[in-house]
Enzyme design. Structure first.
Site, PDB file in Angstrom:
ATOM      1  N   CYS A 144     -14.772 -30.923  44.908  1.00 22.68           N
ATOM      2  CA  CYS A 144     -13.842 -31.764  45.666  1.00 22.68           C
ATOM      3  C   CYS A 144     -14.338 -31.808  47.109  1.00 22.68           C
ATOM      4  O   CYS A 144     -14.374 -30.779  47.780  1.00 22.68           O
ATOM      5  CB  CYS A 144     -12.451 -31.146  45.556  1.00 22.68           C
ATOM      6  SG  CYS A 144     -11.184 -32.004  46.491  1.00 22.68           S
ATOM      7  N   CYS A 162       1.386 -33.986  53.118  1.00 16.67           N
ATOM      8  CA  CYS A 162      -0.024 -33.562  53.079  1.00 16.67           C
ATOM      9  C   CYS A 162      -0.377 -32.711  54.296  1.00 16.67           C
ATOM     10  O   CYS A 162      -0.097 -33.091  55.434  1.00 16.67           O
ATOM     11  CB  CYS A 162      -0.934 -34.786  53.017  1.00 16.67           C
ATOM     12  SG  CYS A 162      -2.683 -34.369  53.077  1.00 16.67           S
ATOM     13  N   CYS A 199       0.526 -39.104  55.543  1.00 13.89           N
ATOM     14  CA  CYS A 199       1.386 -38.938  54.372  1.00 13.89           C
ATOM     15  C   CYS A 199       2.223 -37.675  54.628  1.00 13.89           C
ATOM     16  O   CYS A 199       1.695 -36.642  55.050  1.00 13.89           O
ATOM     17  CB  CYS A 199       0.560 -38.800  53.100  1.00 13.89           C
ATOM     18  SG  CYS A 199      -0.458 -40.259  52.774  1.00 13.89           S
ATOM     19  N   CYS A 204      -7.190 -36.559  59.076  1.00 14.27           N
ATOM     20  CA  CYS A 204      -6.857 -37.823  58.434  1.00 14.27           C
ATOM     21  C   CYS A 204      -5.805 -38.515  59.270  1.00 14.27           C
ATOM     22  O   CYS A 204      -4.947 -37.860  59.861  1.00 14.27           O
ATOM     23  CB  CYS A 204      -6.319 -37.576  57.021  1.00 14.27           C
ATOM     24  SG  CYS A 204      -6.009 -39.104  56.078  1.00 14.27           S
ATOM     25  N   CYS A 208      -4.701 -28.668  45.901  1.00 14.71           N
ATOM     26  CA  CYS A 208      -4.553 -30.032  46.404  1.00 14.71           C
ATOM     27  C   CYS A 208      -3.702 -30.104  47.655  1.00 14.71           C
ATOM     28  O   CYS A 208      -2.606 -29.572  47.702  1.00 14.71           O
ATOM     29  CB  CYS A 208      -3.801 -30.864  45.383  1.00 14.71           C
ATOM     30  SG  CYS A 208      -4.840 -31.693  44.266  1.00 14.71           S
ATOM     31  N   GLU A 233     -13.219 -28.719  54.552  1.00 16.88           N
ATOM     32  CA  GLU A 233     -13.211 -27.838  53.398  1.00 16.88           C
ATOM     33  C   GLU A 233     -13.760 -28.541  52.162  1.00 16.88           C
ATOM     34  O   GLU A 233     -13.628 -29.752  52.002  1.00 16.88           O
ATOM     35  CB  GLU A 233     -11.791 -27.324  53.153  1.00 16.88           C
ATOM     36  CG  GLU A 233     -11.395 -26.359  54.258  1.00 16.88           C
ATOM     37  CD  GLU A 233      -9.978 -25.843  54.139  1.00 16.88           C
ATOM     38  OE1 GLU A 233      -9.803 -24.674  53.783  1.00 16.88           O
ATOM     39  OE2 GLU A 233      -9.047 -26.616  54.403  1.00 16.88           O
ATOM     40  N   GLY A 255      -9.273 -36.270  54.286  1.00 19.89           N
ATOM     41  CA  GLY A 255      -9.653 -37.607  54.728  1.00 19.89           C
ATOM     42  C   GLY A 255      -9.362 -38.709  53.736  1.00 19.89           C
ATOM     43  O   GLY A 255      -9.075 -38.458  52.570  1.00 19.89           O
ATOM     44  N   GLU A 256      -9.445 -39.940  54.225  1.00 23.29           N
ATOM     45  CA  GLU A 256      -9.273 -41.122  53.377  1.00 23.29           C
ATOM     46  C   GLU A 256     -10.661 -41.744  53.193  1.00 23.29           C
ATOM     47  O   GLU A 256     -11.200 -42.363  54.105  1.00 23.29           O
ATOM     48  CB  GLU A 256      -8.299 -42.103  54.050  1.00 23.29           C
ATOM     49  CG  GLU A 256      -8.256 -43.489  53.430  1.00 23.29           C
ATOM     50  CD  GLU A 256      -8.042 -43.502  51.916  1.00 23.29           C
ATOM     51  OE1 GLU A 256      -7.132 -42.838  51.412  1.00 23.29           O
ATOM     52  OE2 GLU A 256      -8.819 -44.200  51.227  1.00 23.29           O
ATOM     53  N   ASN A 311       1.948 -28.707  46.452  1.00 28.93           N
ATOM     54  CA  ASN A 311       1.487 -27.435  47.009  1.00 28.93           C
ATOM     55  C   ASN A 311       2.030 -27.275  48.413  1.00 28.93           C
ATOM     56  O   ASN A 311       1.628 -27.996  49.313  1.00 28.93           O
ATOM     57  CB  ASN A 311      -0.037 -27.384  47.026  1.00 28.93           C
ATOM     58  CG  ASN A 311      -0.578 -27.178  45.636  1.00 28.93           C
ATOM     59  OD1 ASN A 311      -0.226 -26.224  44.962  1.00 28.93           O
ATOM     60  ND2 ASN A 311      -1.385 -28.115  45.172  1.00 28.93           N
ATOM     61  N   SER A 324      -3.294 -42.700  45.042  1.00 28.29           N
ATOM     62  CA  SER A 324      -2.179 -41.798  45.349  1.00 28.29           C
ATOM     63  C   SER A 324      -0.900 -42.616  45.395  1.00 28.29           C
ATOM     64  O   SER A 324      -0.595 -43.246  46.401  1.00 28.29           O
ATOM     65  CB  SER A 324      -2.435 -41.116  46.694  1.00 28.29           C
ATOM     66  OG  SER A 324      -3.535 -40.237  46.565  1.00 28.29           O
ATOM     67  N   LEU A 325      -0.160 -42.596  44.309  1.00 25.84           N
ATOM     68  CA  LEU A 325       1.015 -43.462  44.186  1.00 25.84           C
ATOM     69  C   LEU A 325       2.262 -42.751  44.729  1.00 25.84           C
ATOM     70  O   LEU A 325       2.888 -43.211  45.667  1.00 25.84           O
ATOM     71  CB  LEU A 325       1.193 -43.857  42.716  1.00 25.84           C
ATOM     72  CG  LEU A 325       2.103 -45.043  42.446  1.00 25.84           C
ATOM     73  CD1 LEU A 325       1.527 -46.307  43.039  1.00 25.84           C
ATOM     74  CD2 LEU A 325       2.342 -45.207  40.949  1.00 25.84           C
ATOM     75  N   HIS A 326       2.653 -41.672  44.068  1.00 27.39           N
ATOM     76  CA  HIS A 326       3.705 -40.755  44.552  1.00 27.39           C
ATOM     77  C   HIS A 326       5.130 -41.290  44.546  1.00 27.39           C
ATOM     78  O   HIS A 326       6.060 -40.540  44.826  1.00 27.39           O
ATOM     79  CB  HIS A 326       3.391 -40.236  45.961  1.00 27.39           C
ATOM     80  CG  HIS A 326       2.040 -39.615  46.079  1.00 27.39           C
ATOM     81  ND1 HIS A 326       1.511 -38.793  45.117  1.00 27.39           N
ATOM     82  CD2 HIS A 326       1.091 -39.709  47.050  1.00 27.39           C
ATOM     83  CE1 HIS A 326       0.308 -38.401  45.490  1.00 27.39           C
ATOM     84  NE2 HIS A 326       0.025 -38.941  46.649  1.00 27.39           N
ATOM     85  N   SER A 342     -10.567 -41.183  45.557  1.00 28.19           N
ATOM     86  CA  SER A 342      -9.106 -41.177  45.585  1.00 28.19           C
ATOM     87  C   SER A 342      -8.646 -41.813  46.882  1.00 28.19           C
ATOM     88  O   SER A 342      -9.109 -41.450  47.961  1.00 28.19           O
ATOM     89  CB  SER A 342      -8.596 -39.737  45.489  1.00 28.19           C
ATOM     90  OG  SER A 342      -7.186 -39.693  45.578  1.00 28.19           O
TER      91      SER A 342
END
Ligand code: SAH
Length: 369
Positions: A108, A122, A119, A115, A341, A95, A167-168, A298, A221-223, A199
């Site tokens: 984006c 996600c 996480c 991936c 996101c 996407e 993806g990473e 989300n 991406s800390l979170h 990112s």
């Protein structure tokens, strides 16, 4: 006699295009002309490339193609956010999302089909990893979107590109860097380094490599503000814990005094959104050249998490702001078309079987996919 498969020119950066023409016995600068036709004029064939001799155009039609992923779905949300579901030649889907805002337009893009980082919050992570995208498949997303969005006089639809889709990006390093070089090239999209953002979930050695290869803007991406919680949300943290990750971030911007790293923090109700977490985060990022980006979670089907309340997000933001950190709450965009996101979940062939395992663990029927 075996013939070479045609080369997809969308995946070639400037030096590679020049070499391609050199190998055809042409002057390398033909590569520069073609680069402009491809990316500035958005051409999808060779016949209208009028500054090339007719025999060369005919030759190109035999040895090269201009091929982007094909469009399976094209949706526009009430807020103008537009999402494309794209199908790759092997049937995998990815996407791409366009987010128009006052004075800028952000695309984006995805860097992998699926991936492998898992996480927990996600949607892409929930479906497993299939494969890296080629450089042509990454650039192809930008090429397609710029053709479809059009450009008016003096107006560019795409002013920023963020690698925040599926993806990473750092795990597909070479293709991502090749694609970035096309994005930055004046003969292609001509974006400044600041306007391209990679990112990452935090692959420390590859953050250093990106700095040396092409230092675009970095988002991490800390979170979570401590290793215990971060390892729970971002399993990669076990391998690269916070102290090492933050040291890499510091190195990334060390040679450019005014640059900052963006820290993304997804707001999960009752998990990482208390005032104690906010204070811990402010303490953690003290003395770092940091911006904080709070992302309201989300939700997606079967997730165990909920979005923090607007009040909780505001209170969290105020604590971090008062500690002197630049902090913004990301607006949720494209909610009505699942373009927000972390919702990007184009169908992939789940070779890891992760989706099925998750469904079984939850006692749900397993769908083929
Ligand atoms: N793998 C990269 C880039 C893809 S994700 C990375 O981890 O940064 C882009 C951003 O969306 C990341 O900050 C990611 O943590 C966030 N994200 C993922 N799932 C989300 C969700 N369900 N709600 C909100 N943000 C999410």
């Amino acid at each position: 006699m075996t013939s070479m498969p045609p080369t997809n020119l969308l995946g070639l950066e400037r030096a590679e295009l020049q070499a391609f023409f050199g190998a055809l016995g042409e002057k390398p600068f033909r590569g520069l002309q073609v680069m402009q036709w491809l990316h500035q004029y958005g051409m999808d064939g060779f016949s209208a490339m009028t500054n090339l001799a007719k025999p060369l155009r005919a030759r190109l039609a035999e040895v090269a193609v201009i091929a982007a992923p094909s469009i399976k779905q094209d949706q526009t949300a009430a807020d103008g956010t537009r999402k494309w579901l794209l199908e790759l030649a092997d049937g995998n889907c990815i996407e791409t999302v366009y987010i128009p805002e006052e004075g800028r337009g952000t695309l984006c893009v995805s860097s992998q089909a699926g991936c492998g980082l898992n996480c927990t919050f996600c949607a892409t992570g929930a479906q497993g990893f299939n494969r890296d995208l080629t450089a042509a498949e990454i650039v192809g997303q930008v090429w397609l979107a710029s053709r479809l969005l059009g450009r008016g006089p003096g107006r560019r639809a795409i002013t920023n590109v963020v690698f925040m889709g599926m993806g990473e990006p750092l795990l597909n390093f070479d293709n991502v860097v090749r694609a970035i070089r096309v994005l930055l090239d004046d003969l292609a999209y001509g974006l400044s380094r600041r306007r391209v953002t990679v990112s990452t979930a935090g692959l420390v050695p590859l953050i250093d490599r990106l700095h040396d290869a092409c230092p675009v803007s970095l988002a991490v991406s800390l979170h979570a503000p401590n290793d215990r919680l971060r390892t729970e949300l971002v399993p990669l943290n076990r391998k690269y814990p916070l102290a090492e990750l933050l040291a890499a971030c510091r190195r990334y911007v060390a040679d450019e005094p005014r640059r900052k790293v963006t820290f993304e923090y997804v707001m999960l109700a009752g998990v990482n959104d208390s005032l104690d977490h906010a204070n811990e985060l402010a303490e953690l990022l003290r003395n770092l050249p940091a911006k904080v980006n709070l992302i309201p979670f989300n939700p997606f089907p079967h997730t165990r998490y909920q979005r923090s309340s607007p009040e909780a997000i505001d209170a969290f933001r105020d604590v971090v702001l008062r500690a002197g950190l630049m902090t913004i709450t990301r607006r949720t965009r494209g909610d009505d078309i699942d373009a927000a996101c972390g919702q990007l979940a184009g169908r992939v062939h789940d070779r890891t079987g992760r989706r099925a395992r998750l469904a079984r663990a939850r006692g749900e029927p397993v769908r083929a996919g």
